[in-house]
Each structure stands twice: as structure tokens, then as C-alpha cells.
Design a protein around this motif. Structure first.
Motif, PDB file in Angstrom:
ATOM      1  N   ASN A 359       3.823  11.312   8.180  1.00  0.00           N
ATOM      2  CA  ASN A 359       4.009  10.091   7.388  1.00  0.00           C
ATOM      3  C   ASN A 359       3.511  10.224   5.959  1.00  0.00           C
ATOM      4  OD1 ASN A 359       1.304  10.169   8.103  1.00  0.00           O
ATOM      5  ND2 ASN A 359       1.130   7.958   8.365  1.00  0.00           N
ATOM      6  N   SER A 360       3.018  11.394   5.572  1.00  0.00           N
ATOM      7  CA  SER A 360       2.642  11.639   4.177  1.00  0.00           C
ATOM      8  C   SER A 360       3.584  12.630   3.503  1.00  0.00           C
ATOM      9  CB  SER A 360       1.202  12.163   4.103  1.00  0.00           C
ATOM     10  OG  SER A 360       1.063  13.367   4.856  1.00  0.00           O
ATOM     11  N   ALA A 361       4.723  12.930   4.143  1.00  0.00           N
ATOM     12  CA  ALA A 361       5.651  13.936   3.617  1.00  0.00           C
ATOM     13  C   ALA A 361       6.390  13.396   2.395  1.00  0.00           C
ATOM     14  CB  ALA A 361       6.644  14.340   4.695  1.00  0.00           C
ATOM     15  N   LEU A 414      -1.490   8.601  -0.373  1.00  0.00           N
ATOM     16  CA  LEU A 414      -1.742   7.284   0.212  1.00  0.00           C
ATOM     17  C   LEU A 414      -0.603   6.317  -0.095  1.00  0.00           C
ATOM     18  CD1 LEU A 414      -5.568   6.782  -0.463  1.00  0.00           C
ATOM     19  CD2 LEU A 414      -4.435   7.375   1.688  1.00  0.00           C
ATOM     20  N   PHE A 415      -0.021   6.439  -1.288  1.00  0.00           N
ATOM     21  CA  PHE A 415       1.119   5.602  -1.652  1.00  0.00           C
ATOM     22  C   PHE A 415       2.317   5.910  -0.751  1.00  0.00           C
ATOM     23  CE2 PHE A 415       5.097   5.209  -4.073  1.00  0.00           C
ATOM     24  CZ  PHE A 415       5.081   3.846  -4.344  1.00  0.00           C
ATOM     25  N   VAL A 416       2.532   7.204  -0.481  1.00  0.00           N
ATOM     26  CA  VAL A 416       3.638   7.599   0.398  1.00  0.00           C
ATOM     27  C   VAL A 416       3.437   7.017   1.783  1.00  0.00           C
ATOM     28  CG1 VAL A 416       4.726   9.560   1.544  1.00  0.00           C
ATOM     29  CG2 VAL A 416       4.190   9.682  -0.892  1.00  0.00           C
ATOM     30  N   LYS A 417       2.225   7.104   2.327  1.00  0.00           N
ATOM     31  CA  LYS A 417       1.944   6.540   3.649  1.00  0.00           C
ATOM     32  C   LYS A 417       2.180   5.035   3.672  1.00  0.00           C
ATOM     33  CE  LYS A 417      -1.485   9.912   5.261  1.00  0.00           C
ATOM     34  NZ  LYS A 417      -2.875  10.098   5.733  1.00  0.00           N
ATOM     35  N   LYS A 418       1.776   4.367   2.600  1.00  0.00           N
ATOM     36  CA  LYS A 418       1.956   2.916   2.531  1.00  0.00           C
ATOM     37  C   LYS A 418       3.433   2.552   2.513  1.00  0.00           C
ATOM     38  CE  LYS A 418       0.742  -1.120  -0.253  1.00  0.00           C
ATOM     39  NZ  LYS A 418       0.052  -1.609  -1.483  1.00  0.00           N
ATOM     40  N   MET A 419       4.255   3.326   1.810  1.00  0.00           N
ATOM     41  CA  MET A 419       5.677   3.021   1.709  1.00  0.00           C
ATOM     42  C   MET A 419       6.411   3.326   3.013  1.00  0.00           C
ATOM     43  SD  MET A 419       6.091   1.650  -1.173  1.00  0.00           S
ATOM     44  CE  MET A 419       7.855   1.533  -0.986  1.00  0.00           C
ATOM     45  N   LEU A 420       5.952   4.358   3.740  1.00  0.00           N
ATOM     46  CA  LEU A 420       6.648   4.768   4.958  1.00  0.00           C
ATOM     47  C   LEU A 420       6.123   4.073   6.201  1.00  0.00           C
ATOM     48  CD1 LEU A 420       6.954   8.632   4.375  1.00  0.00           C
ATOM     49  CD2 LEU A 420       8.616   6.841   3.839  1.00  0.00           C
ATOM     50  N   VAL A 421       5.123   3.210   6.047  1.00  0.00           N
ATOM     51  CA  VAL A 421       4.502   2.600   7.220  1.00  0.00           C
ATOM     52  C   VAL A 421       5.474   1.688   7.962  1.00  0.00           C
ATOM     53  CG1 VAL A 421       3.571   0.552   6.051  1.00  0.00           C
ATOM     54  CG2 VAL A 421       2.373   1.507   8.024  1.00  0.00           C
ATOM     55  N   ASN A 422       6.457   1.123   7.257  1.00  0.00           N
ATOM     56  CA  ASN A 422       7.392   0.202   7.901  1.00  0.00           C
ATOM     57  C   ASN A 422       8.564   0.896   8.581  1.00  0.00           C
ATOM     58  OD1 ASN A 422       6.009  -2.183   7.166  1.00  0.00           O
ATOM     59  ND2 ASN A 422       6.890  -2.089   5.116  1.00  0.00           N
ATOM     60  N   LEU A 423       8.680   2.208   8.392  1.00  0.00           N
ATOM     61  CA  LEU A 423       9.741   2.943   9.073  1.00  0.00           C
ATOM     62  C   LEU A 423       9.346   3.197  10.530  1.00  0.00           C
ATOM     63  CD1 LEU A 423      10.897   5.654   6.495  1.00  0.00           C
ATOM     64  CD2 LEU A 423      12.014   3.506   7.061  1.00  0.00           C
ATOM     65  N   PRO A 424      10.297   3.110  11.449  1.00  0.00           N
ATOM     66  CA  PRO A 424      11.655   2.594  11.292  1.00  0.00           C
ATOM     67  C   PRO A 424      11.645   1.081  11.054  1.00  0.00           C
ATOM     68  CG  PRO A 424      11.431   3.898  13.309  1.00  0.00           C
ATOM     69  CD  PRO A 424      10.058   3.625  12.797  1.00  0.00           C
ATOM     70  N   PHE A 425      12.603   0.590  10.284  1.00  0.00           N
ATOM     71  CA  PHE A 425      12.672  -0.837  10.001  1.00  0.00           C
ATOM     72  C   PHE A 425      12.972  -1.619  11.270  1.00  0.00           C
ATOM     73  CE2 PHE A 425      13.803   0.557   5.579  1.00  0.00           C
ATOM     74  CZ  PHE A 425      12.696  -0.017   4.972  1.00  0.00           C
ATOM     75  N   ASN A 426      12.397  -2.823  11.347  1.00  0.00           N
ATOM     76  CA  ASN A 426      12.734  -3.704  12.457  1.00  0.00           C
ATOM     77  C   ASN A 426      14.186  -4.157  12.329  1.00  0.00           C
ATOM     78  OD1 ASN A 426      10.092  -3.483  13.251  1.00  0.00           O
ATOM     79  ND2 ASN A 426       9.470  -5.461  12.444  1.00  0.00           N
ATOM     80  N   CYS A 427      14.839  -4.296  13.451  1.00  0.00           N
ATOM     81  CA  CYS A 427      16.256  -4.654  13.462  1.00  0.00           C
ATOM     82  C   CYS A 427      16.455  -6.095  12.988  1.00  0.00           C
ATOM     83  CB  CYS A 427      16.809  -4.471  14.869  1.00  0.00           C
ATOM     84  SG  CYS A 427      18.593  -4.694  14.994  1.00  0.00           S
ATOM     85  N   GLN A 428      17.445  -6.298  12.113  1.00  0.00           N
ATOM     86  CA  GLN A 428      17.824  -7.617  11.610  1.00  0.00           C
ATOM     87  C   GLN A 428      16.611  -8.385  11.082  1.00  0.00           C
ATOM     88  OE1 GLN A 428      20.105  -9.698  14.610  1.00  0.00           O
ATOM     89  NE2 GLN A 428      21.562  -8.018  14.860  1.00  0.00           N
ATOM     90  N   SER A 429      15.808  -7.709  10.288  1.00  0.00           N
ATOM     91  CA  SER A 429      14.558  -8.301   9.808  1.00  0.00           C
ATOM     92  C   SER A 429      14.661  -8.863   8.401  1.00  0.00           C
ATOM     93  CB  SER A 429      13.442  -7.245   9.833  1.00  0.00           C
ATOM     94  OG  SER A 429      13.770  -6.142   8.994  1.00  0.00           O
ATOM     95  N   GLN A 430      15.863  -8.844   7.790  1.00  0.00           N
ATOM     96  CA  GLN A 430      15.995  -9.314   6.419  1.00  0.00           C
ATOM     97  C   GLN A 430      17.081 -10.377   6.304  1.00  0.00           C
ATOM     98  OE1 GLN A 430      16.324  -5.441   4.222  1.00  0.00           O
ATOM     99  NE2 GLN A 430      14.515  -6.234   3.206  1.00  0.00           N
TER     100      GLN A 430
END
Length: 525
Positions: A359-361, A414-430
Motif C-alpha cells: 500500500n506504499s507502492a 505516508l501520502f501514498v498510503k493515505k490515498m490508497l487506503v480507500n482502495l478497493p472503492f466501495n460499490c455504488q458509494s458516490q
């Protein structure tokens, strides 16, 4: 670009000029700068309901009863009344405008929960093409359940989880799928993902990804289960090899001796470890350096890889899954931000791991920044409006905000981890509402956004500012009572339901002490 802010002038300009190819929908959406929810009815007379969602096609408002037993579905309508005076706008709205039924018409009420079960109020998925809705009911969690039958130690158990497939037009329950003594994360649909007619359900307790197909007839059909086995015939093949019978003929009698089953790792875990091993193996050509690299990167972390469990899954397309792995503690925690996590792309047809990232890639973050829309995997049956949800890969303003945040950070990993924390996105969440289109409006994303989540309620109105005309206020939305609340110590949370087409929104403010919610209707008068 329109030169006038007057809606009549915009209509004339639309008649006289053609938009550039491929921009007609974007051009039409710019009319929402003039058509906004400019009026609010505070604390409307409303049944005591749990509001879930307005469907992405705007046809249904999905709510649940306060006792978590019944599904109540409404049809969004519009306030209509007659006025006998000349200047109607100068007069107050009639008394019926303060009633919820003036804006929404109840279609039906259906009892979903059986004895001992409750409806999961945060779970609902919608198939727009077939007008099907997927709901979930479950019994209470058992946190100290023993790990038996291949279950993962430390994962809670739920005695019964039922998924209901329902036709929203008339409320008929078409099919059900029941999981016994299992655990599926139903909060915000985290453990379930819908893509076209395929449904993925993640069993955290038994580490299986159940792939189901929703037929046109309304039946739920098993396609495959990924986890212990990857192909449909894996179990049959292993059983034919493991169950070895040896016939002993002794004194004219026949004896059968079974060799006990070997404790293998799961099929998915075997493929993951093989992919990691081959990747490290190919990093070096020299045999000595290769062995040192394997010791350092693979064998040293071997048990950590073995202990990984599946957290979340989403479809990237009909054949590929994005799977998030992590520790047991992170899989059941309310907030897994501080737990290490890994992502794998898995091909269901060939049973192959395509790629694997921590998750830091930075490579994965680069893909996420450039192709964010692909991670939302909008299927062919999704609403047209879903194609216009703003993200940093399709909207210059969202991209500028992302780059601004990136330039402010002191630690890029740390910024990369913060941005990727929501992956995978929840279905129909927007929400596909045009009022969240960042090319039209700007707003405080800490207070409101297209993402379907509860937020801490603010005492001041939320402002929607014109993006094209700097500092021009287009409209405001204020949740809660019109005069505000005097008790500042009580924590209040609010949620918003926006119609995908109409200038209509619902704000729901509630406290943590189960007091009646304050429901406001925001619409264009």
C-alpha cells in the motif's frame, strides 16, 4: 463557454450553436449553474425512518423502518399546488409543503428481517437495468466465536446473514442467499461488490470470494468460490489424489485404509506466494545474489505473507478482481488505516495473480492518479449520470487539489498510503448529482462530498460557489434546525441524499443518543 448567466440567454445560445463533438452532455449540465436547490423546508413532517439512498436513476428513495425490520420504498415526486393570487412567489408555501408526502409518494412496505434478524441500514446495491435491489439482514455478531471448520481465528461470527434480491417496482422478493456462521462486512457494502450481473461476496471468516450471477429471471446462481480452490474442479482433483484406498486382503476380509488429508495452504494463497517468489527470483541473474535476495525478501517475510487475509474485493472488469490483503486485526477493525496492506490483481478465468503491490507502492499510486475512474469500474448497466462523477483523472480542478495536497506533505510514502487506503472503492458509494460536479461548483469537501458517508454536522450553512464565476454564491444547504441548536456539547452527524437529476436534496441530522432526526428538504422553488 456560455457568455451569459441568464438561463433564457443560455437556451437561445444552445439553439444557435452546436457544442463540440462529445461535449453535449457537459454543455447541458452547465444549466445546473442556474437551476439550484434555492429553498429549504426545515424539520419537515416526516415518518420516523432510516434514509438509505436515492437510486442512481432517480426513480426510488430507499428507506428502512426504525426497528430495522421493514423496507419502505418511495417515488420522488415534486411539490405541486395552485395559487390564486398574482405574485405567487411573494407568498409562503401552503401547509402541505411541510409534509414529506408532498415530495415523496410511498410505493410499498415489505418486511425483510425474519426472527432474530435486523436489516443492515448501510447496505443497498441497485441494478438499474433490471430495477433489482439487493438488501441484507443479519443476526448479532459473536465476537469470541471459536475458529472451527477452517475459520480464521480472531474473526467474529454471525449466525445468519441473508441477502435478498428484490424487484423495486413492486417489492417482490425474487431470491435469497443465506450464509450461516460466517462474517461478511456489510457496513457501507464493504464486503460486497456488484458489476453488471456479477456479485462478489467476501467471506472474511472462511476467506472465500463467492461469485454469483443475477439472472434476468431474478435468480442468484453460483458461478465460483475463490479461496480454498480457484478452479471449479480443484476440489474434485485433490480429493481424487488424497483419498487413497489400499485394499488389504487378510483372512478373506477386505479393509480400507485412508491416508489423512495434507494441510495445504489455500489455492489463492499458493498462487500469491508463487507470484511473489517468481518476481523476486527474476530480479537477479546471478545465483548467489538471487539466493540472498530470496532470503531477504521472501523467506524472511514468508510467515507474514502466509498470515495475510482477504479484506476487500472489487471487480475491475468481468474477469479481473482487485483484492486487498492485510492482517486479521486490520480486517475486523473499524479503522484499518494504520495496518499494513497489500493489493493484488487476480484473473478469475486463468486463476493467475497479475500484479502485487504494497500500500506504499508509488507505481500503484501513479496508476491511481492517472486512471482513478477505472478503479470505480462503472459497468455497462450503470446510470449515464455515473459517467460524470468528478475525480482527479477526469477533472482539472480535482487534479489541482490533489497536487496541492501532495506538495504540502512532508512524507510522500505516508501520502501514498493515505490515498490508497480507500482502495478497493466501495460499490455504488458516490452520488452522480451535478451539484458535486467540480467543474461547476466548489464546496468544502470536509463537510459534504459525493461520497456516501456520515459527516460531523456544522452549525453554519454549506456553501456551493460557482467555479466559473469566482466567489459567486449559487446556493447554500444547512442541515438541522433553522435556528441551530443551543447544546454545543452534543455530537451531531448528518448525511445528504441528492437526486441525480432534479434540484432536490434531503439532509438528515441526528445525534448519537437516538433522538428523532431533523429532516430538511432542499429544492428549487
Amino acid at each position: 463557454m456560455f457568455r451569459s448567466n441568464n438561463v433564457t440567454a443560455r437556451i437561445f445560445e444552445r439553439q444557435m450553436s452546436n457544442p463540440a463533438p462529445g461535449t453535449s452532455v457537459h454543455r447541458a449540465r452547465q444549466f445546473y449553474e442556474n437551476i439550484v436547490p434555492s429553498h429549504t423546508i426545515y424539520d419537515i413532517e416526516c415518518p420516523d425512518l432510516l434514509f438509505r439512498k436515492i437510486t442512481d436513476d432517480g426513480q426510488y428513495l430507499v428507506t428502512f423502518s426504525r426497528n430495522h425490520q421493514d423496507l419502505i420504498v418511495y417515488r420522488p415526486t415534486w411539490l405541486s399546488f395552485s395559487c390564486k393570487v398574482e405574485d405567487c412567489y411573494a407568498h409562503d408555501l401552503p401547509n402541505k409543503a411541510n409534509k414529506f408526502e408532498s415530495f415523496f409518494t410511498q410505493l410499498y412496505s415489505v418486511t425483510l428481517a425474519s426472527t432474530g434478524e435486523l436489516i443492515c441500514k448501510d447496505f443497498f446495491l441497485y441494478m438499474e437495468g433490471k430495477k433489482f435491489g439487493i438488501f441484507a439482514t443479519s443476526t448479532a455478531q459473536i465476537h469470541d466465536a471459536p475458529a472451527v471448520g477452517g475459520a480464521i481465528q480472531g474473526v467474529p461470527s454471525i449466525e445468519k446473514i441473508t441477502f435478498h434480491l428484490l424487484r423495486l417496482e413492486d417489492g417482490v422478493i425474487l431470491d435469497e442467499r443465506v450464509f450461516f456462521n460466517d462474517y461478511v462486512n456489510l457496513a457501507h457494502s464493504m464486503g460486497v461488490f456488484l458489476y453488471d450481473d456479477l456479485l462478489a461476496i467476501v467471506s472474511l471468516r472462511y476467506q472465500r470470494i463467492h461469485i454469483l450471477q443475477i439472472r434476468d429471471s431474478g435468480n442468484l446462481v453460483d458461478v465460483r468460490a475463490i479461496g480454498k480452490f480457484c478452479h471449479e474442479d480443484d476440489e474434485l482433483f485433490l480429493n481424487s489424489r488424497v483419498q487413497v484406498s489400499t485394499n488389504h486382503i487378510e483372512n478373506g476380509s477386505q479393509h480400507t485404509e485412508d491416508i489423512p488429508e495434507t494441510p495445504f495452504l489455500s489455492g489463492l494463497k499458493q498462487r500469491l506466494l508463487s507470484f511473489i517468489f517468481r518476481g523476486i527470483w527474476n530480479e537477479e541473474d546471478d545465483p548467489n545474489l538471487r539466493m540472498q535476495c530470496l532470503k531477504k525478501k521472501f523467506y524472511f517475510h514468508f510467515q507474514d505473507y502466509v498470515d495475510l487475509i482477504i479484506w476487500k474485493v472489487q471487480f475491475l472488469d468481468r474477469h479481473h478482481l482487485l483484492i486487498k490483503f492485510g492482517s486479521v486485526d486490520g480486517g475486523v477493525a473499524r479503522n484499518a488505516d494504520n495496518h499494513p496492506a497489500f493489493f493484488a490483481v487476480y484473473n478469475m478465468e486463468t486463476a493467475e495473480i497479475i500484479s502485487f503491490y504494497q500500500n506504499s507502492a508509488e507505481e500503484l499510486y501513479s496508476l491511481f492518479e492517472l486512471f482513478c475512474d477505472h478503479f470505480h469500474s462503472s459497468s455497462k448497466n450503470s446510470s449515464l449520470y455515473m459517467n460524470f462523477i468528478s475525480s482527479h483523472s477526469n477533472n482539472i480542478h480535482a487534479l489541482e487539489q490533489l497536487r496541492s495536497n501532495k506538495n504540502k506533505v512532508t512524507s510522500f510514502p505516508l501520502f501514498v498510503k493515505k490515498m490508497l487506503v480507500n482502495l478497493p472503492f466501495n460499490c455504488q458509494s458516490q452520488s452522480p448529482s451535478p451539484y458535486f460536479d467540480q467543474s461547476l461548483f466548489r464546496y468544502d469537501e470536509k463537510l459534504i462530498s459525493a461520497t456516501d458517508r456520515h459527516r460531523q454536522s456544522a452549525d453554519h450553512p454549506i456553501k456551493f460557489i460557482s467555479r466559473r464565476q469566482q466567489n459567486i454564491l449559487k446556493f447554500k444547504i444547512k442541515p438541522g434546525p433553522e435556528a441551530g441548536t443551543s447544546d454545543c456539547r452534543t455530537k451531531k452527524i448528518c448525511s445528504f441524499l441528492f437526486h441525480p437529476v432534479l434540484p432536490l436534496a434531503i439532509s438528515i441530522q441526528q445525534t448519537m443518543f437516538f433522538q428523532p432526526a431533523v429532516v430538511n428538504i432542499h429544492f428549487r422553488r
